[in-house]
Design an enzyme around this catalytic site. Structure first.
Site, mmCIF file in Angstrom:
data_model
loop_
_atom_site.group_PDB
_atom_site.id
_atom_site.type_symbol
_atom_site.label_atom_id
_atom_site.label_comp_id
_atom_site.label_asym_id
_atom_site.label_seq_id
_atom_site.Cartn_x
_atom_site.Cartn_y
_atom_site.Cartn_z
ATOM 1 N N PRO A 164 -5.337 -1.136 -5.804
ATOM 2 C CA PRO A 164 -6.472 -2.129 -6.073
ATOM 3 C C PRO A 164 -7.343 -2.401 -5.125
ATOM 4 O O PRO A 164 -6.830 -2.527 -4.155
ATOM 5 C CB PRO A 164 -4.907 -2.892 -5.946
ATOM 6 C CG PRO A 164 -4.219 -2.146 -6.949
ATOM 7 C CD PRO A 164 -4.198 -0.665 -5.655
ATOM 8 N N VAL A 171 0.765 3.992 -3.618
ATOM 9 C CA VAL A 171 0.502 5.678 -2.941
ATOM 10 C C VAL A 171 1.450 6.012 -3.401
ATOM 11 O O VAL A 171 2.557 6.433 -2.531
ATOM 12 C CB VAL A 171 -0.121 5.047 -1.926
ATOM 13 C CG1 VAL A 171 -0.977 7.506 -1.474
ATOM 14 C CG2 VAL A 171 -1.606 4.939 -2.296
ATOM 15 N N HIS A 186 0.846 -1.295 -0.045
ATOM 16 C CA HIS A 186 -0.165 -0.152 -0.001
ATOM 17 C C HIS A 186 0.333 1.632 -0.005
ATOM 18 O O HIS A 186 0.460 2.314 -0.738
ATOM 19 C CB HIS A 186 -0.509 -0.250 1.473
ATOM 20 C CG HIS A 186 -1.848 -1.026 1.163
ATOM 21 N ND1 HIS A 186 -3.226 -0.636 1.451
ATOM 22 C CD2 HIS A 186 -2.488 -2.395 0.425
ATOM 23 C CE1 HIS A 186 -4.123 -1.625 1.719
ATOM 24 N NE2 HIS A 186 -3.599 -2.162 0.175
ATOM 25 N N GLY A 209 4.554 6.525 -5.271
ATOM 26 C CA GLY A 209 5.563 5.107 -4.638
ATOM 27 C C GLY A 209 6.300 4.596 -2.894
ATOM 28 O O GLY A 209 5.870 5.082 -1.943
ATOM 29 N N THR A 252 -1.452 -15.585 -0.098
ATOM 30 C CA THR A 252 -1.055 -16.924 0.532
ATOM 31 C C THR A 252 -1.041 -16.638 2.343
ATOM 32 O O THR A 252 -1.116 -17.524 2.411
ATOM 33 C CB THR A 252 0.887 -17.650 -0.253
ATOM 34 O OG1 THR A 252 0.170 -18.573 0.524
ATOM 35 C CG2 THR A 252 1.444 -16.334 0.489
ATOM 36 N N SER A 258 -3.792 -22.924 4.104
ATOM 37 C CA SER A 258 -3.171 -22.431 4.353
ATOM 38 C C SER A 258 -2.470 -20.707 4.904
ATOM 39 O O SER A 258 -1.752 -20.690 4.400
ATOM 40 C CB SER A 258 -1.716 -23.405 3.314
ATOM 41 O OG SER A 258 -0.548 -22.979 3.675
#
Length: 318
Positions: A161, A73, A69, A75, A192, A241
């Site tokens: 995103p 935003v 994040h 960089g 994951t 997992s």
């Protein structure tokens, strides 16, 4: 972890990938930036992250997400770490971030050891790598030399995103920062580890007629996240997992078990499905590819040289 290569070959392969990516980035960062100015920097960060992880393992996905994040935003400038009204930390997508205290702890120790030398942006990049290692992923060399930005505005986080983004929207957002479709899918593999609150994705559980969704899994999610239930209840993004950094996330996508719509569509969209298929393979080099894409991402819009500053505390500009 799904690697069939001998360790020495893998290390050489990963080093080549990182060197290549770093060379392409030309961002002013380099491996070993603090070798002479603060030789214990990476050890201090690693120990602080380990201490935080031992106290609360949830900081691992939290810090990894925080770095993502930050970079998306303005960089990778540590701006997400700044607290106060109307800062990035107050934006909707960032309100559930966790692990700030770990970064602050590392910064306090670094200021005692090497005052005014190590940036908060670098601490966050190093900590993200260390959280992957602590969840049984592979390590990689992190180019450092970032300086800290001075601007943090909540509205700038509006284009992060999102959990309902289509593949087309995700590709556009990644492309805007020089990241390609493979980077998109590989970095999504960071899911994951970690969880999502029911309130984030519950609306997709209502009247879902998508035949690509595992109906047993859908019923399970509906039980965990009833329509009028507690939106703060959290669900593993990688079912079965959720605390181990591996490629099972991609296997779950192939079985129609993506929790977020933005994850699910990586399997149903023809632009990303072949990449998911490759990464879910038993011979996948997911860990090496994740390291490569992380290096690429961590060089987005970095502040280097005499620009920006080295914050004395990570939560406020000097």
């Amino acid at each position: 972890m799904g690697f069939a290569r001998p360790l020495c070959v893998f290390i050489t392969f990963l080093s080549c990938l990182i060197s290549s990516v770093h060379g392409q980035a030309a961002a002013g960062t380099r491996i070993g930036f603090y070798l002479t100015t603060c030789p214990t920097a990476e050890t201090i960060v690693r120990n602080a992250v380990s201490a935080g992880f031992n106290a609360d393992p949830r900081i691992a996905p939290g810090i990894l997400r925080m770095h993502f994040h930050d970079c998306f935003v303005q960089g990778c400038d540590g701006s997400v770490l700044i607290s106060g009204s109307n800062t990035e930390r107050t934006a909707g997508p960032n309100r559930s971030l966790r692990g700030f205290e770990v970064i602050d702890n590392a910064k306090t120790q670094l200021e005692a050891a090497c005052p005014g030398v190590v940036s908060c942006a670098d601490i966050l990049a190093l900590a993200a790598r260390d959280t992957v290692v602590l969840t049984r992923g592979t390590s990689w060399q992190v180019p450092t030399g970032r300086r800290d930005g001075r601007v943090s505005v909540a509205a700038n986080a509006n284009n992060l995103p999102g959990p309902f983004d289509s593949v087309a929207v995700q590709r556009q957002k990644f492309s805007a920062f020089g990241l390609n479709t493979r980077d998109l899918v590989v970095l999504a593999g960071g899911h994951t580890i970690g969880t999502a609150g029911c309130g984030v994705f519950r609306s997709r559980l209502v009247n879902n007629t998508d035949t690509n969704v595992d109906q047993t899994f859908l019923a399970q999610l509906q039980t965990q996240c009833p329509q009028n239930g507690d939106g703060s209840v959290r669900v593993d993004l990688d079912t079965g997992s959720g605390t181990t950094f591996d490629n099972s996330y991609f296997n779950n996508l192939s079985r129609g078990r993506g929790v977020l719509e933005s994850d699910h569509v990586l399997w149903t969209d023809p632009a990303t499905r072949p990449i998911v298929q490759q990464l879910m393979s038993a011979t996948s080099n997911f860990n090496a590819e994740f390291a490569r894409s992380m290096v690429r991402m961590s060089n987005i819009g970095v502040v280097t040289g005499t620009n920006g500053e080295i914050r004395r505390v990570c939560s406020a500009v000097n």
